[in-house]
Scaffold this motif. Structure first.
Motif, PDB file in Angstrom:
ATOM      1  N   GLY A   1      19.078  14.846   4.820  1.00 33.09           N
ATOM      2  CA  GLY A   1      18.068  13.864   5.197  1.00 33.09           C
ATOM      3  C   GLY A   1      17.925  13.755   6.699  1.00 33.09           C
ATOM      4  O   GLY A   1      18.196  14.696   7.448  1.00 33.09           O
ATOM      5  N   ALA A   2      17.518  12.557   7.125  1.00 27.89           N
ATOM      6  CA  ALA A   2      17.284  12.348   8.549  1.00 27.89           C
ATOM      7  C   ALA A   2      18.577  12.378   9.351  1.00 27.89           C
ATOM      8  O   ALA A   2      18.592  12.762  10.519  1.00 27.89           O
ATOM      9  CB  ALA A   2      16.560  11.013   8.761  1.00 27.89           C
ATOM     10  N   SER A   3      19.674  11.977   8.745  1.00 25.20           N
ATOM     11  CA  SER A   3      20.960  11.928   9.438  1.00 25.20           C
ATOM     12  C   SER A   3      22.074  11.907   8.415  1.00 25.20           C
ATOM     13  O   SER A   3      21.832  11.722   7.211  1.00 25.20           O
ATOM     14  CB  SER A   3      21.040  10.685  10.330  1.00 25.20           C
ATOM     15  OG  SER A   3      21.040   9.518   9.529  1.00 25.20           O
ATOM     16  N   VAL A   4      23.310  12.094   8.906  1.00 27.29           N
ATOM     17  CA  VAL A   4      24.460  12.009   8.008  1.00 27.29           C
ATOM     18  C   VAL A   4      24.549  10.611   7.412  1.00 27.29           C
ATOM     19  O   VAL A   4      24.841  10.431   6.222  1.00 27.29           O
ATOM     20  CB  VAL A   4      25.754  12.362   8.765  1.00 27.29           C
ATOM     21  CG1 VAL A   4      26.969  12.135   7.879  1.00 27.29           C
ATOM     22  CG2 VAL A   4      25.720  13.803   9.248  1.00 27.29           C
ATOM     23  N   SER A   5      24.267   9.592   8.246  1.00 22.11           N
ATOM     24  CA  SER A   5      24.303   8.217   7.751  1.00 22.11           C
ATOM     25  C   SER A   5      23.282   8.012   6.636  1.00 22.11           C
ATOM     26  O   SER A   5      23.550   7.330   5.640  1.00 22.11           O
ATOM     27  CB  SER A   5      24.018   7.239   8.902  1.00 22.11           C
ATOM     28  OG  SER A   5      25.007   7.344   9.898  1.00 22.11           O
ATOM     29  N   ALA A   6      22.097   8.608   6.805  1.00 22.61           N
ATOM     30  CA  ALA A   6      21.071   8.491   5.768  1.00 22.61           C
ATOM     31  C   ALA A   6      21.526   9.158   4.476  1.00 22.61           C
ATOM     32  O   ALA A   6      21.268   8.660   3.378  1.00 22.61           O
ATOM     33  CB  ALA A   6      19.761   9.096   6.252  1.00 22.61           C
ATOM     34  N   ASP A   7      22.189  10.303   4.594  1.00 20.50           N
ATOM     35  CA  ASP A   7      22.691  10.989   3.406  1.00 20.50           C
ATOM     36  C   ASP A   7      23.715  10.128   2.673  1.00 20.50           C
ATOM     37  O   ASP A   7      23.719  10.035   1.444  1.00 20.50           O
ATOM     38  CB  ASP A   7      23.322  12.332   3.783  1.00 20.50           C
ATOM     39  CG  ASP A   7      22.272  13.364   4.166  1.00 20.50           C
ATOM     40  OD1 ASP A   7      21.075  13.083   3.962  1.00 20.50           O
ATOM     41  OD2 ASP A   7      22.653  14.435   4.670  1.00 20.50           O
ATOM     42  N   ILE A   8      24.616   9.514   3.447  1.00 23.86           N
ATOM     43  CA  ILE A   8      25.647   8.665   2.834  1.00 23.86           C
ATOM     44  C   ILE A   8      24.996   7.459   2.165  1.00 23.86           C
ATOM     45  O   ILE A   8      25.369   7.067   1.059  1.00 23.86           O
ATOM     46  CB  ILE A   8      26.666   8.218   3.892  1.00 23.86           C
ATOM     47  CG1 ILE A   8      27.456   9.436   4.404  1.00 23.86           C
ATOM     48  CG2 ILE A   8      27.617   7.165   3.330  1.00 23.86           C
ATOM     49  CD1 ILE A   8      28.385   9.134   5.540  1.00 23.86           C
ATOM     50  N   ALA A   9      23.992   6.863   2.858  1.00 25.79           N
ATOM     51  CA  ALA A   9      23.305   5.703   2.293  1.00 25.79           C
ATOM     52  C   ALA A   9      22.568   6.055   1.009  1.00 25.79           C
ATOM     53  O   ALA A   9      22.317   5.180   0.174  1.00 25.79           O
ATOM     54  CB  ALA A   9      22.338   5.125   3.322  1.00 25.79           C
ATOM     55  N   ASP A  10      22.226   7.344   0.833  1.00 22.06           N
ATOM     56  CA  ASP A  10      21.463   7.769  -0.339  1.00 22.06           C
ATOM     57  C   ASP A  10      22.354   8.076  -1.534  1.00 22.06           C
ATOM     58  O   ASP A  10      21.857   8.392  -2.607  1.00 22.06           O
ATOM     59  CB  ASP A  10      20.628   9.009   0.022  1.00 22.06           C
ATOM     60  CG  ASP A  10      19.552   9.300  -1.028  1.00 22.06           C
ATOM     61  OD1 ASP A  10      18.885   8.345  -1.450  1.00 22.06           O
ATOM     62  OD2 ASP A  10      19.394  10.465  -1.416  1.00 22.06           O
ATOM     63  N   LEU A  11      23.656   7.985  -1.354  1.00 18.38           N
ATOM     64  CA  LEU A  11      24.556   8.224  -2.484  1.00 18.38           C
ATOM     65  C   LEU A  11      24.345   7.142  -3.546  1.00 18.38           C
ATOM     66  O   LEU A  11      24.103   5.979  -3.216  1.00 18.38           O
ATOM     67  CB  LEU A  11      26.015   8.210  -2.015  1.00 18.38           C
ATOM     68  CG  LEU A  11      26.460   9.388  -1.150  1.00 18.38           C
ATOM     69  CD1 LEU A  11      27.871   9.157  -0.656  1.00 18.38           C
ATOM     70  CD2 LEU A  11      26.369  10.694  -1.920  1.00 18.38           C
ATOM     71  N   PRO A  12      24.434   7.492  -4.824  1.00 14.97           N
ATOM     72  CA  PRO A  12      24.228   6.492  -5.877  1.00 14.97           C
ATOM     73  C   PRO A  12      25.252   5.366  -5.788  1.00 14.97           C
ATOM     74  O   PRO A  12      26.421   5.591  -5.466  1.00 14.97           O
ATOM     75  CB  PRO A  12      24.421   7.298  -7.173  1.00 14.97           C
ATOM     76  CG  PRO A  12      24.199   8.720  -6.775  1.00 14.97           C
ATOM     77  CD  PRO A  12      24.672   8.830  -5.364  1.00 14.97           C
ATOM     78  N   THR A  13      24.800   4.143  -6.060  1.00 13.77           N
ATOM     79  CA  THR A  13      25.702   2.999  -6.100  1.00 13.77           C
ATOM     80  C   THR A  13      26.451   3.005  -7.427  1.00 13.77           C
ATOM     81  O   THR A  13      26.157   3.795  -8.330  1.00 13.77           O
ATOM     82  CB  THR A  13      24.915   1.695  -5.973  1.00 13.77           C
ATOM     83  OG1 THR A  13      24.035   1.583  -7.107  1.00 13.77           O
ATOM     84  CG2 THR A  13      24.081   1.676  -4.695  1.00 13.77           C
ATOM     85  N   VAL A  14      27.420   2.093  -7.553  1.00 13.88           N
ATOM     86  CA  VAL A  14      28.169   1.996  -8.804  1.00 13.88           C
ATOM     87  C   VAL A  14      27.226   1.683  -9.963  1.00 13.88           C
ATOM     88  O   VAL A  14      27.322   2.257 -11.051  1.00 13.88           O
ATOM     89  CB  VAL A  14      29.254   0.905  -8.686  1.00 13.88           C
ATOM     90  CG1 VAL A  14      29.923   0.679 -10.044  1.00 13.88           C
ATOM     91  CG2 VAL A  14      30.287   1.290  -7.644  1.00 13.88           C
ATOM     92  N   THR A  15      26.256   0.788  -9.704  1.00 19.25           N
ATOM     93  CA  THR A  15      25.299   0.429 -10.749  1.00 19.25           C
ATOM     94  C   THR A  15      24.480   1.635 -11.184  1.00 19.25           C
ATOM     95  O   THR A  15      24.244   1.866 -12.384  1.00 19.25           O
ATOM     96  CB  THR A  15      24.364  -0.674 -10.239  1.00 19.25           C
ATOM     97  OG1 THR A  15      25.142  -1.822  -9.878  1.00 19.25           O
ATOM     98  CG2 THR A  15      23.349  -1.071 -11.308  1.00 19.25           C
TER      99      THR A  15
END
Length: 267
Positions: A139-153
């Motif tokens: 994505g736009a950044s590593v932080s964006a990739d991490i933020a895009d990881l699925p949540t527990v829900t």
């Protein structure tokens, strides 16, 4: 032997402070100058120690082999020669000796990282273009990739509930030997025997015509059959059989064509 300090291997212009104590009272020993000192260093694994050429120095400024007393009486600064910390050894031991003082031994471990470097620890592979070394983010950044990881829900929503799991104990039992034997039986003859009775390749070939023996209608003849090459066309043969309507029309046009059917009985 315990280590007193940690330095990065190949570090340069490094200084160390040592305390000299009286060999009689144990109190800090003041007033020692560079000319009073015998200083050596032993690199781990080296065959011999190196005697340092001790020189005067300025407080707070690095000088290779420089020795000077600090503003704290009995505490001295020493400029470690760069060669003592060079690549090729995992540790180095320094000794400080002078008349009237207890010998001082300092053990320094040499590591491949600079613990004083808050950015990269002095590690070459943590500097420069990190994307080139680790791969650019999707994505736009590593932080964006991490933020895009699925949540527990989101994970739970995409995962089978425990009630839907297939439990090994719920699977049908494997057939026993008796069941397998029953499957093999075929009207009193086992499948194994039937399989063994299948013709071999040699037997198939013995019962099959080779290609050269195939019937060729263009070249081969059939016994008791004579080939007629010419068919004579009948000159008076109609092109097509007349239809019922044609027959009716012809009879109505010429009633005499039916005379032979009626004879003399017509009234």
């Amino acid at each position: 032997m315990a280590y007193d300090q940690i330095h990065a291997v190949d570090a340069t212009s490094q200084m160390i402070e040592i305390a000299l104590r009286s060999s009689t009272t144990g109190q800090l020993l003041t007033g020692k100058a560079y000319g009073d000192m015998t200083i050596k260093y032993q690199r781990e694994g080296a065959a011999a120690a190196t005697t340092v050429s001790v020189v005067t120095a300025t407080k707070g400024a690095y000088t290779s082999g420089g020795f000077i007393e600090t503003d704290i009486a009995g505490l001295y600064q020493f400029g470690i020669p760069n060669g003592a910390l060079a690549t090729g050894a995992k540790a180095v031991t320094l000794t400080f000796s002078c008349t009237g003082a207890i010998d001082v031994v300092k053990r320094i471990v040499l590591i491949g990282a600079d613990l004083r470097n808050a950015n990269s620890l002095g590690l070459a592979y943590l500097t420069g273009d990190a994307f080139a070394r680790l791969g650019a983010p999707a994505g736009a950044s590593v932080s964006a990739d991490i933020a895009d990881l699925p949540t527990v829900t989101e994970f739970n929503a995409r995962t089978l509930a425990a009630a839907d799991y297939t439990v090994v104990s719920d699977l049908p039992a494997a057939p026993d030997n008796a069941s397998i034997t029953a499957i093999l039986e075929d009207t009193g003859t086992t499948l194994d025997a039937l399989i063994k009775d299948v013709p071999t390749v040699a037997e198939f070939e013995a019962r099959t015509l080779v290609a050269a023996s195939y019937f060729d209608p263009a070249a081969d003849t059939v016994a008791r059959v004579t080939l007629v090459d010419t068919v004579t066309t009948l000159a008076n043969m109609p092109a097509a059989a007349p239809s019922a309507a044609d027959i009716k029309t012809e009879l109505e046009a010429d009633g005499s064509k039916l005379d032979h059917l009626w004879g003399d009985d017509r009234g």
